[in-house]
Design a protein around this motif. Structure first.
Motif, short mmCIF file in Angstrom:
data_model
loop_
_atom_site.label_atom_id
_atom_site.label_comp_id
_atom_site.label_asym_id
_atom_site.label_seq_id
_atom_site.Cartn_x
_atom_site.Cartn_y
_atom_site.Cartn_z
N LEU A 277 0.83 -1.19 0.00
CA LEU A 277 0.00 0.00 0.00
C LEU A 277 0.87 1.24 0.00
O LEU A 277 1.83 1.36 0.78
CB LEU A 277 -0.90 0.01 1.24
N ALA A 278 0.53 2.18 -0.88
CA ALA A 278 1.17 3.51 -0.88
C ALA A 278 0.10 4.53 -0.51
O ALA A 278 -1.05 4.43 -0.96
CB ALA A 278 1.75 3.83 -2.25
N VAL A 279 0.47 5.51 0.31
CA VAL A 279 -0.46 6.54 0.75
C VAL A 279 0.20 7.90 0.58
O VAL A 279 1.38 8.08 0.92
CB VAL A 279 -0.86 6.34 2.23
N ASN A 280 -0.55 8.86 0.04
CA ASN A 280 -0.07 10.23 -0.11
C ASN A 280 -0.70 11.08 0.99
O ASN A 280 -1.88 11.44 0.92
CB ASN A 280 -0.42 10.78 -1.49
N LEU A 281 0.08 11.40 2.01
CA LEU A 281 -0.43 12.16 3.15
C LEU A 281 -0.69 13.62 2.79
O LEU A 281 -1.55 14.26 3.40
CB LEU A 281 0.56 12.06 4.32
N ASN A 282 0.03 14.13 1.82
CA ASN A 282 -0.23 15.50 1.37
C ASN A 282 -1.62 15.60 0.73
O ASN A 282 -2.36 16.57 0.96
CB ASN A 282 0.84 15.96 0.37
N THR A 283 -1.96 14.60 -0.07
CA THR A 283 -3.29 14.58 -0.68
C THR A 283 -4.38 14.46 0.39
O THR A 283 -5.42 15.13 0.32
CB THR A 283 -3.41 13.41 -1.68
N ALA A 284 -4.13 13.60 1.37
CA ALA A 284 -5.10 13.43 2.46
C ALA A 284 -5.34 14.76 3.17
O ALA A 284 -6.49 15.12 3.49
CB ALA A 284 -4.60 12.39 3.45
N GLU A 285 -4.27 15.51 3.39
CA GLU A 285 -4.41 16.81 4.06
C GLU A 285 -5.16 17.80 3.17
O GLU A 285 -6.05 18.53 3.64
CB GLU A 285 -3.03 17.37 4.40
N TYR A 286 -4.84 17.82 1.88
CA TYR A 286 -5.49 18.75 0.96
C TYR A 286 -6.99 18.46 0.87
O TYR A 286 -7.81 19.38 0.83
CB TYR A 286 -4.85 18.65 -0.42
N LEU A 287 -7.35 17.18 0.81
CA LEU A 287 -8.75 16.80 0.68
C LEU A 287 -9.49 16.79 2.02
O LEU A 287 -10.69 16.51 2.06
CB LEU A 287 -8.86 15.40 0.05
N GLU A 288 -8.75 17.08 3.08
CA GLU A 288 -9.31 17.01 4.43
C GLU A 288 -9.94 15.64 4.67
O GLU A 288 -11.06 15.50 5.17
CB GLU A 288 -10.34 18.13 4.64
N SER A 289 -9.18 14.62 4.27
CA SER A 289 -9.60 13.23 4.41
C SER A 289 -8.52 12.47 5.18
O SER A 289 -7.71 11.75 4.59
CB SER A 289 -9.82 12.61 3.03
N PRO A 290 -8.47 12.66 6.50
CA PRO A 290 -7.40 12.04 7.29
C PRO A 290 -7.42 10.52 7.18
O PRO A 290 -8.49 9.90 7.14
CB PRO A 290 -7.70 12.50 8.72
N VAL A 291 -6.24 9.94 7.12
CA VAL A 291 -6.09 8.49 7.01
C VAL A 291 -5.85 7.92 8.40
O VAL A 291 -5.02 8.43 9.15
CB VAL A 291 -4.93 8.12 6.07
N ASP A 292 -6.58 6.88 8.74
CA ASP A 292 -6.43 6.25 10.05
C ASP A 292 -4.97 5.83 10.26
O ASP A 292 -4.33 5.28 9.35
CB ASP A 292 -7.34 5.03 10.12
N GLN A 293 -4.46 6.08 11.45
CA GLN A 293 -3.05 5.79 11.73
C GLN A 293 -2.74 4.31 11.62
O GLN A 293 -1.61 3.93 11.29
CB GLN A 293 -2.68 6.31 13.12
N ALA A 294 -3.72 3.46 11.88
CA ALA A 294 -3.49 2.02 11.71
C ALA A 294 -3.22 1.69 10.25
O ALA A 294 -2.39 0.83 9.93
CB ALA A 294 -4.70 1.23 12.22
N VAL A 295 -3.89 2.40 9.34
CA VAL A 295 -3.65 2.20 7.92
C VAL A 295 -2.30 2.77 7.52
O VAL A 295 -1.56 2.15 6.75
CB VAL A 295 -4.78 2.86 7.08
N VAL A 296 -1.97 3.92 8.06
CA VAL A 296 -0.67 4.53 7.77
C VAL A 296 0.46 3.59 8.18
O VAL A 296 1.45 3.43 7.46
CB VAL A 296 -0.53 5.89 8.49
N ARG A 297 0.30 2.94 9.32
CA ARG A 297 1.35 2.05 9.80
C ARG A 297 1.52 0.82 8.90
O ARG A 297 2.61 0.24 8.86
CB ARG A 297 1.05 1.61 11.23
N THR A 298 0.48 0.43 8.21
CA THR A 298 0.59 -0.74 7.32
C THR A 298 1.12 -0.38 5.94
O THR A 298 1.45 -1.28 5.15
CB THR A 298 -0.78 -1.43 7.15
N ALA A 299 1.19 0.90 5.62
CA ALA A 299 1.64 1.32 4.30
C ALA A 299 3.12 1.03 4.11
O ALA A 299 3.93 1.26 5.02
CB ALA A 299 1.36 2.80 4.07
N SER A 300 3.49 0.56 2.94
CA SER A 300 4.89 0.34 2.61
C SER A 300 5.57 1.61 2.16
O SER A 300 6.77 1.80 2.35
CB SER A 300 5.01 -0.71 1.50
N VAL A 301 4.80 2.50 1.52
CA VAL A 301 5.35 3.75 1.00
C VAL A 301 4.43 4.90 1.39
O VAL A 301 3.22 4.83 1.17
CB VAL A 301 5.50 3.71 -0.54
N LEU A 302 5.02 5.94 1.99
CA LEU A 302 4.28 7.15 2.35
C LEU A 302 4.87 8.32 1.59
O LEU A 302 6.09 8.51 1.56
CB LEU A 302 4.37 7.42 3.85
#
Length: 315
Positions: A277-302
């Protein structure tokens, strides 16, 4: 052809876990694309050190496929590792009696793969795996849009619709007649969905259309779920993808199993061991769509967030 003509593949036997088996492997690589090279590197790291490996690039000006096939047959390898479509098709046509493991082939069934002597690792992840990742990434997204045009993936889309229904999701599918149809169909779809799901489809996805789809979705505050870490890097909120090096490692384990059991007939397609899983935290912030930290921890690429622009984890 100098590399091919210089082959003098000697039989090399060794024991692993109580099994004695020969270890001459020919690696057929479709081209020098980076992801093919990474798969080969993963494969090389996963087979025993005593293995004799000979690598040939199929899509090369000085390589004739039929002549290459004859030379490989004459060398009588214990197994062939084919990376990419051209390599897999060459192995299918020219090497019907050699055990073959192949990978990084999109839509293998369309090309008559695997043949009876082949084991292949699927590149396209299942609808269930992708929809599960989408639900974890954006739990509030109940209406998901899917844009496609390639008739070869009709069965994938049908499976996706069934899986979405089982999960209580509404999958809105828009089919395009060709690349020129993408902008209008995309605008209409994006206006009525909570998330846009992009899949590998040459009719829909090009460098130009991908930029358009990402920007149009961003302007509408609609998150995008992609199919590679590159799509997440370019602005998709997330993506479930297969890492070519890990696919190569998995192919190496399959090769070991085939050599140990000395089974010459397989005809199998197996899923990748570990989608990432790859997650773009900048996009999440821009869209005001916070990603659950449990999901962030499972991501291979941030991408984004504190620290480096891209953080590689779980490697």
């Amino acid at each position: 052809m100098a590399l091919v003509s210089a082959w003098g593949l000697a039989s090399l036997c060794f024991a692993t876990s109580g099994y004695a088996y020969a270890g001459d492997i020919v690696i057929l690589k479709s081209s020098e694309q980076l992801f093919y090279t990474q798969a080969v590197e993963g494969f090389q790291s996963s087979v025993p050190r005593q293995t004799s490996l000979k690598e040939v690039v199929v899509d090369s000006a000085d390589v004739d496929p039929r002549a290459l096939g004859r030379r490989v047959r004459a060398s009588n390898p214990d197994l062939v590792f084919a990376v990419g479509l051209k390599a897999a098709l060459l192995a299918k046509v020219e090497l019907p009696d050699s055990p073959v493991v192949f990978c990084l082939v999109l839509n293998p069934e369309v090309h008559g793969l695997p043949a009876d002597n082949m084991v292949g690792i699927v590149t396209r992840l299942s609808p269930e795996a992708q929809l599960t990742a989408i639900r974890k990434l954006v739990p509030a997204a109940s209406r998901i849009g899917l844009l496609y045009g390639d008739p070869r993936i009709d069965s994938f889309v049908t499976d996706a619709q069934k899986q979405a229904a089982r999960m209580g999701l509404d999958l809105a599918v828009a089919q395009v007649a060709g690349p020129r149809d993408v902008p209008d169909r995309a605008r209409g779809l994006i206006a009525s969905i909570d998330l846009l799901w992009l899949i590998q489809d040459p009719t829909v996805i090009s460098e130009e259309s991908l930029a358009f789809l990402l920007q149009t979705s961003m302007d509408a505050a609609i998150p995008v779920f992609g199919f590679s870490s590159a799509t997440a890097q370019q602005g998709a909120l997330g993506a479930l993808f297969v890492d070519p090096r890990r696919i190569g490692e998995q192919a190496g384990r399959l090769a070991r199993d085939l050599l140990k059991s000395q089974r010459n007939r397989s005809r199998l397609l197996v899923p990748p061991d570990r989608p990432e899983l790859a997650v773009n935290l900048n996009t999440a912030e821009y869209l005001e769509s916070p990603v659950d930290q449990a999901v962030v921890r499972t991501a291979s690429v941030l991408f984004g967030g504190p620290g480096a622009t891209a953080q590689h984890r779980n490697r």
